[in-house]
Design an enzyme around this catalytic site. Sequence first.
Site, short mmCIF file in Angstrom:
data_model
loop_
_atom_site.label_atom_id
_atom_site.label_comp_id
_atom_site.label_asym_id
_atom_site.label_seq_id
_atom_site.Cartn_x
_atom_site.Cartn_y
_atom_site.Cartn_z
N ARG A 1 -0.71 5.77 18.96
CA ARG A 1 -1.15 7.00 18.29
C ARG A 1 -1.96 7.86 19.26
O ARG A 1 -2.82 7.35 19.98
CB ARG A 1 -2.03 6.66 17.08
CG ARG A 1 -1.30 5.91 15.99
CD ARG A 1 -2.06 5.98 14.67
NE ARG A 1 -1.68 4.88 13.80
CZ ARG A 1 -0.58 4.83 13.06
NH1 ARG A 1 0.28 5.84 13.09
NH2 ARG A 1 -0.31 3.79 12.29
N SER B 1 0.81 -1.22 0.00
CA SER B 1 0.00 0.00 0.00
C SER B 1 0.85 1.28 0.00
O SER B 1 1.61 1.50 -0.92
CB SER B 1 -0.94 -0.07 1.21
OG SER B 1 -1.80 1.02 1.23
N ASN C 1 -8.73 8.84 6.58
CA ASN C 1 -7.60 8.81 5.63
C ASN C 1 -8.04 8.45 4.20
O ASN C 1 -7.19 8.36 3.31
CB ASN C 1 -6.52 7.85 6.12
CG ASN C 1 -7.01 6.42 6.24
OD1 ASN C 1 -7.96 6.02 5.56
ND2 ASN C 1 -6.39 5.64 7.11
N SER D 1 -1.18 1.31 17.75
CA SER D 1 -1.37 1.06 16.31
C SER D 1 -1.46 -0.44 16.05
O SER D 1 -0.81 -1.24 16.73
CB SER D 1 -0.19 1.65 15.54
OG SER D 1 -0.12 1.05 14.27
N GLY D 2 -2.25 -0.80 15.06
CA GLY D 2 -2.32 -2.20 14.65
C GLY D 2 -1.34 -2.51 13.54
O GLY D 2 -1.18 -3.68 13.16
C1 LIG Z 1 -4.87 6.54 12.08
C2 LIG Z 1 -4.81 5.73 10.83
O1 LIG Z 1 -4.86 6.29 9.75
N1 LIG Z 1 -4.69 4.39 10.98
C3 LIG Z 1 -4.59 3.49 9.82
C4 LIG Z 1 -3.56 2.42 10.11
O2 LIG Z 1 -3.96 1.70 11.26
P1 LIG Z 1 -3.23 1.77 12.67
O3 LIG Z 1 -3.83 0.63 13.47
O4 LIG Z 1 -3.57 3.11 13.24
O5 LIG Z 1 -1.76 1.63 12.43
O6 LIG Z 1 -3.49 1.53 9.01
C5 LIG Z 1 -4.71 0.80 8.78
C6 LIG Z 1 -4.47 -0.20 7.66
O7 LIG Z 1 -4.09 0.41 6.48
C7 LIG Z 1 -5.83 1.80 8.46
O8 LIG Z 1 -7.02 1.09 8.31
C8 LIG Z 1 -5.93 2.83 9.58
O9 LIG Z 1 -6.86 3.82 9.26
MG LIG Z 2 -3.83 1.02 0.44
#
Ligand SMILES: CC(=O)N[C@H]1[C@@H](OP(=O)(O)O)O[C@H](CO)[C@@H](O)[C@@H]1O
Ligand SMILES: [Mg+2]
Length: 558
Positions: free
Chosen positions: A529, A78, A397, A522-523
Amino acid sequence: MSAEPGKAAHEHAVLLNAIADGANEYPKPEHVNYTYGTAGFRTLATKLPSVLFRVALLAVLRSKRLEGATIGVMVTASHNPEPDNGVKLVDPSGEMLDPNWENHATALANCPTTESLISTFTTLVTHLRVDLHQPASIVYARDTRPSGPDLIQALEAGFKAFGASVKIVDVGVTTTPILHYVVKATNDKSGSYGKPTVEGYMEKTATAFKTLIGSKGPLAPLYVDCANGVGANALTEITKHIGDIIPIHPINTATTTPGALNSQCGADFVKTKQALPPSVQSAGYLSKPGTRGCSYDGDADRIVYYYLHETKGTFRLLDGDKIAVMVAMFFGDLVAKAKLEGDNKLKVGVVQTAYANGSSTKYLTSRNIPVTCVSTGVKHLHHAAQRYDIGVYFEANGHGTVLFSPQALQTLRDAQPTSPDSANAIKHLLAFSDLINQAVGDAVSDMLLVEAVLAHKGWRASDWDAGYEDLPNRLVKVEVPDRSIFVATDAERKLVHPVGLQAEIDKAMAKVEMGRSFVRPSGTEDCVRVYAEANSQVEAETLAKTVVDLVEQSSQMS
Ligand SMILES: CC(=O)N[C@H]1[C@@H](OP(=O)(O)O)O[C@H](CO)[C@@H](O)[C@@H]1O
Ligand SMILES: [Mg+2]
């Protein structure tokens, strides 16, 4: 059980030998621990060949477990930098892999040796009650990353171990949402979802768009930043079909230039920096008032729009929240025009995450559009959206789509229009359901959705933007020794661990006008975050800083 136990045992031994031979070609690197997370496996491409081989094994098991239903495999990272890559599985409905199977993927990926891999594989076959005699069917694709071909080879080696019982289709270099479409279409035996090919996707999308634009075209030109990724290919293809009704100007299409992918461009860059990509800025593409642009991410499953303020010339972002609000309001009006009564009335709802700007949520709820807030990650949004007749979901996003429930589609197909206006509204609702990718967020189809809505409303970007003003906000990444000590609840809006931290965050919020802040691990990255929004940028920054300090202090104390 097979009628010939001796033969079955022999076949089983042959399979395990073939898997072992393949696995020896793709040994797991030492000291690497893989996790199948929100975005599947994602890391430096050099660490991934063994993972691809093993993902192939799991894809085959899942297909066999589902009696030969087609499973998808997408090789992409991605919006990550070019040296990274990743892989994720797609379930037969076109949705993300069943979360119960994520642990099986992680288990296979982390087996340190070929022997342990064979043993884990055998255990999974028994535990998941997979009949290895069932057929299997897999479709797979990759984005434009230079590491893609080698990783696809490792994937194919995994399929080959099963011999002729696995049917494979290589969709080639394409976007993530097109691969999801192909999976969904392949499994739809009625054939009504569309032809299961890239061309089938283009035809279906273009036909729906033409129906929706009708005599409203040609539309004003649109500048599309493709992040130097695979979205450029999809855009070229769709332009062949609809270029006469919407003049599309592709930008950042250098898919083979080393290092260009996602560099200083793309949806993630624009959303994070809240600024135009330098390439768009310096060429002055948007300088003519009223001109709109948009940016895809590296695998074209996300999109954000923008334009320059017509008098001040300042950058104005139209992100996932802005798309969700415009689209939900529009569908609300269209459903009203369709004049479906009684049980046939269709309910439009929106699904957001805690990162949605507070102004967008307020705007919707004050206009009686129901809003559900769920945890971050597309799978959560997708499932919540399925509970509405027409469920609009977008992450701020730019990742999102609009789902039409099977009952809603049936209602629309069976409807007896009471006037030409209602007949038109029903026709348009059905065309939107064809235009919009029903499996997953899709930059190309979302772009055409936005364009169709703007055309129907006769709006410029500034009219769209005028609905509400975003609350100033700040998103910060905090690196901590152990992010697992942060445990969130209530759609990730509150922390239950470390004990006492939420009370401190609440106090900080109370000091700021319109203050809202939350913390979650974060995942997808090794960080926590912190999000904060407030009535002014200064207050949003101050609130974010206070909460970051609180997170760091509690991290040190644990
Ligand atoms: C704040 C943010 O934009 N978090 C993103 C990011 O996840 P996190 O769990 O925050 O790392 O990556 C994900 C997968 O692409 C997306 O679904 C999500 O919106
Ligand atoms: Mg993507």
